[in-house]
Design a protein around this motif. Structure first.
Motif, PDB file in Angstrom:
ATOM      1  N   ILE A 143      -4.180  -7.148  -1.685  1.00 25.77           N
ATOM      2  CA  ILE A 143      -2.800  -6.674  -1.627  1.00 25.77           C
ATOM      3  C   ILE A 143      -2.789  -5.185  -1.942  1.00 25.77           C
ATOM      4  O   ILE A 143      -3.749  -4.651  -2.523  1.00 25.77           O
ATOM      5  N   TYR A 144      -1.691  -4.531  -1.574  1.00 21.90           N
ATOM      6  CA  TYR A 144      -1.571  -3.086  -1.771  1.00 21.90           C
ATOM      7  C   TYR A 144      -0.214  -2.776  -2.387  1.00 21.90           C
ATOM      8  O   TYR A 144       0.822  -3.196  -1.862  1.00 21.90           O
ATOM      9  N   ILE A 145      -0.215  -2.050  -3.504  1.00 24.61           N
ATOM     10  CA  ILE A 145       1.036  -1.586  -4.102  1.00 24.61           C
ATOM     11  C   ILE A 145       0.891  -0.100  -4.420  1.00 24.61           C
ATOM     12  O   ILE A 145      -0.216   0.417  -4.573  1.00 24.61           O
ATOM     13  N   ALA A 146       2.020   0.587  -4.469  1.00 28.02           N
ATOM     14  CA  ALA A 146       2.033   2.006  -4.818  1.00 28.02           C
ATOM     15  C   ALA A 146       3.049   2.222  -5.929  1.00 28.02           C
ATOM     16  O   ALA A 146       4.143   1.635  -5.902  1.00 28.02           O
ATOM     17  N   LEU A 147       2.696   3.027  -6.905  1.00 28.62           N
ATOM     18  CA  LEU A 147       3.558   3.258  -8.057  1.00 28.62           C
ATOM     19  C   LEU A 147       4.452   4.473  -7.842  1.00 28.62           C
ATOM     20  O   LEU A 147       4.182   5.324  -6.997  1.00 28.62           O
ATOM     21  N   SER A 148       5.516   4.548  -8.600  1.00 26.54           N
ATOM     22  CA  SER A 148       6.413   5.701  -8.572  1.00 26.54           C
ATOM     23  C   SER A 148       6.409   6.346  -9.954  1.00 26.54           C
ATOM     24  O   SER A 148       5.775   5.856 -10.886  1.00 26.54           O
ATOM     25  N   GLY A 149       7.107   7.455 -10.091  1.00 20.14           N
ATOM     26  CA  GLY A 149       7.075   8.219 -11.330  1.00 20.14           C
ATOM     27  C   GLY A 149       7.467   7.428 -12.563  1.00 20.14           C
ATOM     28  O   GLY A 149       8.397   6.627 -12.536  1.00 20.14           O
ATOM     29  N   ASN A 150       6.699   7.622 -13.645  1.00 27.12           N
ATOM     30  CA  ASN A 150       6.990   7.036 -14.952  1.00 27.12           C
ATOM     31  C   ASN A 150       7.010   5.508 -14.934  1.00 27.12           C
ATOM     32  O   ASN A 150       7.849   4.864 -15.554  1.00 27.12           O
ATOM     33  N   THR A 151       6.073   4.908 -14.218  1.00 25.37           N
ATOM     34  CA  THR A 151       5.971   3.450 -14.176  1.00 25.37           C
ATOM     35  C   THR A 151       5.427   2.919 -15.500  1.00 25.37           C
ATOM     36  O   THR A 151       4.418   3.398 -16.002  1.00 25.37           O
ATOM     37  N   GLN A 152       6.111   1.923 -16.043  1.00 29.28           N
ATOM     38  CA  GLN A 152       5.645   1.241 -17.245  1.00 29.28           C
ATOM     39  C   GLN A 152       5.063  -0.119 -16.849  1.00 29.28           C
ATOM     40  O   GLN A 152       5.051  -0.477 -15.676  1.00 29.28           O
ATOM     41  N   ILE A 153       4.579  -0.875 -17.829  1.00 27.72           N
ATOM     42  CA  ILE A 153       3.967  -2.174 -17.550  1.00 27.72           C
ATOM     43  C   ILE A 153       4.932  -3.083 -16.799  1.00 27.72           C
ATOM     44  O   ILE A 153       4.556  -3.744 -15.833  1.00 27.72           O
ATOM     45  N   ARG A 154       6.192  -3.136 -17.222  1.00 30.11           N
ATOM     46  CA  ARG A 154       7.129  -4.008 -16.533  1.00 30.11           C
ATOM     47  C   ARG A 154       7.283  -3.601 -15.068  1.00 30.11           C
ATOM     48  O   ARG A 154       7.305  -4.443 -14.169  1.00 30.11           O
ATOM     49  N   GLY A 155       7.378  -2.286 -14.831  1.00 28.35           N
ATOM     50  CA  GLY A 155       7.525  -1.805 -13.468  1.00 28.35           C
ATOM     51  C   GLY A 155       6.308  -2.102 -12.619  1.00 28.35           C
ATOM     52  O   GLY A 155       6.427  -2.404 -11.427  1.00 28.35           O
ATOM     53  N   LEU A 156       5.126  -2.037 -13.237  1.00 27.79           N
ATOM     54  CA  LEU A 156       3.902  -2.343 -12.511  1.00 27.79           C
ATOM     55  C   LEU A 156       3.871  -3.822 -12.128  1.00 27.79           C
ATOM     56  O   LEU A 156       3.551  -4.176 -10.992  1.00 27.79           O
ATOM     57  N   ASN A 157       4.216  -4.696 -13.074  1.00 32.06           N
ATOM     58  CA  ASN A 157       4.257  -6.137 -12.779  1.00 32.06           C
ATOM     59  C   ASN A 157       5.321  -6.445 -11.737  1.00 32.06           C
ATOM     60  O   ASN A 157       5.135  -7.308 -10.873  1.00 32.06           O
ATOM     61  N   ALA A 158       6.449  -5.716 -11.812  1.00 32.05           N
ATOM     62  CA  ALA A 158       7.516  -5.921 -10.834  1.00 32.05           C
ATOM     63  C   ALA A 158       7.049  -5.529  -9.438  1.00 32.05           C
ATOM     64  O   ALA A 158       7.414  -6.167  -8.449  1.00 32.05           O
ATOM     65  N   ALA A 159       6.242  -4.467  -9.338  1.00 35.58           N
ATOM     66  CA  ALA A 159       5.734  -4.030  -8.031  1.00 35.58           C
ATOM     67  C   ALA A 159       4.856  -5.104  -7.405  1.00 35.58           C
ATOM     68  O   ALA A 159       4.907  -5.332  -6.185  1.00 35.58           O
ATOM     69  N   ILE A 160       4.064  -5.787  -8.227  1.00 33.79           N
ATOM     70  CA  ILE A 160       3.223  -6.863  -7.709  1.00 33.79           C
ATOM     71  C   ILE A 160       4.084  -8.042  -7.261  1.00 33.79           C
ATOM     72  O   ILE A 160       3.875  -8.613  -6.182  1.00 33.79           O
ATOM     73  N   CYS A 161       5.074  -8.399  -8.076  1.00 37.18           N
ATOM     74  CA  CYS A 161       5.987  -9.489  -7.693  1.00 37.18           C
ATOM     75  C   CYS A 161       6.740  -9.134  -6.414  1.00 37.18           C
ATOM     76  O   CYS A 161       6.913  -9.978  -5.524  1.00 37.18           O
ATOM     77  N   ARG A 162       7.178  -7.892  -6.315  1.00 37.88           N
ATOM     78  CA  ARG A 162       7.936  -7.456  -5.142  1.00 37.88           C
ATOM     79  C   ARG A 162       7.079  -7.552  -3.881  1.00 37.88           C
ATOM     80  O   ARG A 162       7.571  -7.893  -2.812  1.00 37.88           O
ATOM     81  N   PHE A 163       5.798  -7.263  -4.017  1.00 37.21           N
ATOM     82  CA  PHE A 163       4.904  -7.382  -2.874  1.00 37.21           C
ATOM     83  C   PHE A 163       4.908  -8.816  -2.340  1.00 37.21           C
ATOM     84  O   PHE A 163       4.985  -9.034  -1.125  1.00 37.21           O
ATOM     85  N   TYR A 164       4.819  -9.776  -3.240  1.00 38.20           N
ATOM     86  CA  TYR A 164       4.769 -11.184  -2.831  1.00 38.20           C
ATOM     87  C   TYR A 164       6.140 -11.746  -2.466  1.00 38.20           C
ATOM     88  O   TYR A 164       6.242 -12.897  -2.031  1.00 38.20           O
ATOM     89  N   GLY A 165       7.203 -10.962  -2.651  1.00 40.27           N
ATOM     90  CA  GLY A 165       8.548 -11.458  -2.366  1.00 40.27           C
ATOM     91  C   GLY A 165       9.105 -12.330  -3.470  1.00 40.27           C
ATOM     92  O   GLY A 165      10.003 -13.148  -3.232  1.00 40.27           O
ATOM     93  N   LEU A 166       8.624 -12.130  -4.698  1.00 39.92           N
ATOM     94  CA  LEU A 166       9.069 -12.926  -5.842  1.00 39.92           C
ATOM     95  C   LEU A 166      10.210 -12.213  -6.567  1.00 39.92           C
ATOM     96  O   LEU A 166      10.357 -10.994  -6.458  1.00 39.92           O
ATOM     97  N   PRO A 167      11.015 -12.941  -7.347  1.00 44.07           N
ATOM     98  CA  PRO A 167      12.081 -12.301  -8.137  1.00 44.07           C
ATOM     99  C   PRO A 167      11.497 -11.282  -9.118  1.00 44.07           C
ATOM    100  O   PRO A 167      10.378 -11.462  -9.618  1.00 44.07           O
ATOM    101  N   VAL A 168      12.241 -10.232  -9.382  1.00 48.53           N
ATOM    102  CA  VAL A 168      11.770  -9.188 -10.300  1.00 48.53           C
ATOM    103  C   VAL A 168      12.639  -9.139 -11.553  1.00 48.53           C
ATOM    104  O   VAL A 168      12.766  -8.110 -12.208  1.00 48.53           O
ATOM    105  N   THR A 169      13.229 -10.277 -11.898  1.00 50.83           N
ATOM    106  CA  THR A 169      14.009 -10.379 -13.127  1.00 50.83           C
ATOM    107  C   THR A 169      13.111 -10.834 -14.268  1.00 50.83           C
ATOM    108  O   THR A 169      12.093 -11.483 -14.059  1.00 50.83           O
TER     109      THR A 169
END
Length: 378
Positions: A143-169
């Motif tokens: 899989i491939y994800i790209a980060l944006s400015g000031n990404t924290q752990i939650r944002g990084l995990n959310a990016a992975i979930c978003r890739f798979y089409g999973l909820p990011v709540t």
């Protein structure tokens, strides 16, 4: 009301998607290779109907904008190094897999090169193991994800979930559990994380950044390929330690740094590589008055000075030059036309110094001597 004058609409071959979402990544991985438009003469161009000329030019424009990736020595060396790391990582889930860090200057094509490796690995795994897992899920080896400015752990995990089409709540731990479930069910073995230098912000300290990356390695049973700019300079591999204490840096022990170098013309080996690159690109150009040596001979020094040997700058310059050549009817690339083409700021800033050295005879892109071919024995 029809906007095409009663003619059948022509959609073209533009492919709009984002590789940071599973549907877009699948399109990049499995999409058909583009077919190079037919090379025609100026007379054949003139014989086309206005409609056919529009279609032909549209195909040429999208083709020139998407040339590559080209298998340069730098790209092949990077792929070989990545394969050695990734494909040797067959450790069981109770062991942390070593990671790779591709750290290089901007504009060298590192993201394109790493995604190309990820695509090839994806196809290889699917060809070997099938499109679905034993439990019936789609197989997604990379899989491939790209980060944006000031990404924290939650944002990084959310990016992975978003890739798979999973909820990011949810909080960081909830998102991590959700992402790990997807990784396991879809048999993901490699995660490419681009723009890793954005993790926790540009001004964060190396200890915090290293801790977040160690967290990833501990939580996700995969090989992580990080791609970024100036990551090693921040001291991430040392985790803030210095001197003899550097041996205590766990992240540095688990991560192999790789890079992608610009083209250099200090020796004939580098000059030959530059010449080969230009010849390869030249063959892919679809201009009515293209001729052998247009790039590799007549524009070699010029293109090096304007791109400073950076692949992305070179390809942007050639793509825009081809667009201007098509729309102006010039149908070839030369210095007069290329001087009208704008390029990125970094390349333009370094241009004058390189041009001066080349004109003074201190630098050249043309090989001084060529390797002798061995004569075939009788």
């Amino acid at each position: 009301m029809s906007t095409t004058g009663g003619l059948e609409p022509f959609e073209g071959d533009d492919r709009q998607y984002t590789p940071t979402r599973l549907p877009g990544w699948l399109q990049e991985v499995n999409g058909p290779d583009r077919i190079q438009p037919k090379q025609v003469t100026r007379a054949q161009l003139a014989a086309l109907s206005p409609r056919d000329l529009l279609v032909h030019n549209d195909g040429r424009e999208v083709w020139h904008a998407n040339i590559g990736p080209i298998e340069t020595p730098q790209l092949l060396a990077l792929h070989e190094a990545l394969a050695e790391i990734v494909e040797s990582n067959r450790q069981d889930g109770d062991k942390t897999k070593p990671a790779a860090l591709v750290d290089a200057y901007p504009g060298l094509g590192k993201s394109t090169a790493v995604r190309a490796y990820g695509r090839a690995l994806f196809r290889k795994q699917v060809a070997l193991r099938g499109e679905t897992t034993p439990s019936g899920h789609r197989r997604v080896p990379t899989i491939y994800i790209a980060l944006s400015g000031n990404t924290q752990i939650r944002g990084l995990n959310a990016a992975i979930c978003r890739f798979y089409g999973l909820p990011v709540t949810g909080d960081a731990d909830t998102l991590a559990e959700r992402a790990v479930d997807a990784v396991l069910s879809m048999k993901t073995s490699t995660i490419i994380i681009d723009d890793i230098h954005f993790l926790a912000g540009a001004n964060s300290n190396s200890v915090r950044m290293a801790n977040q990356l160690k967290y990833l390695a501990n939580v996700f049973p995969v090989t992580l390929i990080y791609v970024g700019v100036g990551v090693q300079q921040r001291g991430v591999l040392r985790e803030g330690f210095s001197g003899k204490e550097t041996a205590l840096a766990q992240f540095g022990r688990r991560t192999t740094p790789l890079t992608l170098l610009p083209f250099q013309i200090e020796d004939d080996e580098g000059r030959l590589q530059w010449e080969t690159l230009l010849k390869t690109i030249e063959r892919k150009l679809v201009l009515a008055e293209k001729y052998p040596g247009m790039l590799a001979q007549d524009l070699s020094d010029y293109l090096y000075a304007r791109s400073t040997g950076h692949f992305a700058s070179l390809m942007a310059l050639i793509n825009r030059g081809c667009l201007r050549a098509i729309r102006s009817g010039h149908e070839r690339l030369d210095e007069d036309l290329m001087n009208q083409v704008k390029n990125d700021a970094a390349a333009e800033q370094a241009r004058k110094e390189l041009e001066a050295e080349i004109k003074a005879g201190f630098l050249t892109t043309h090989p001084v001597s060529r390797p002798q071919r061995r004569k075939k024995s009788a």
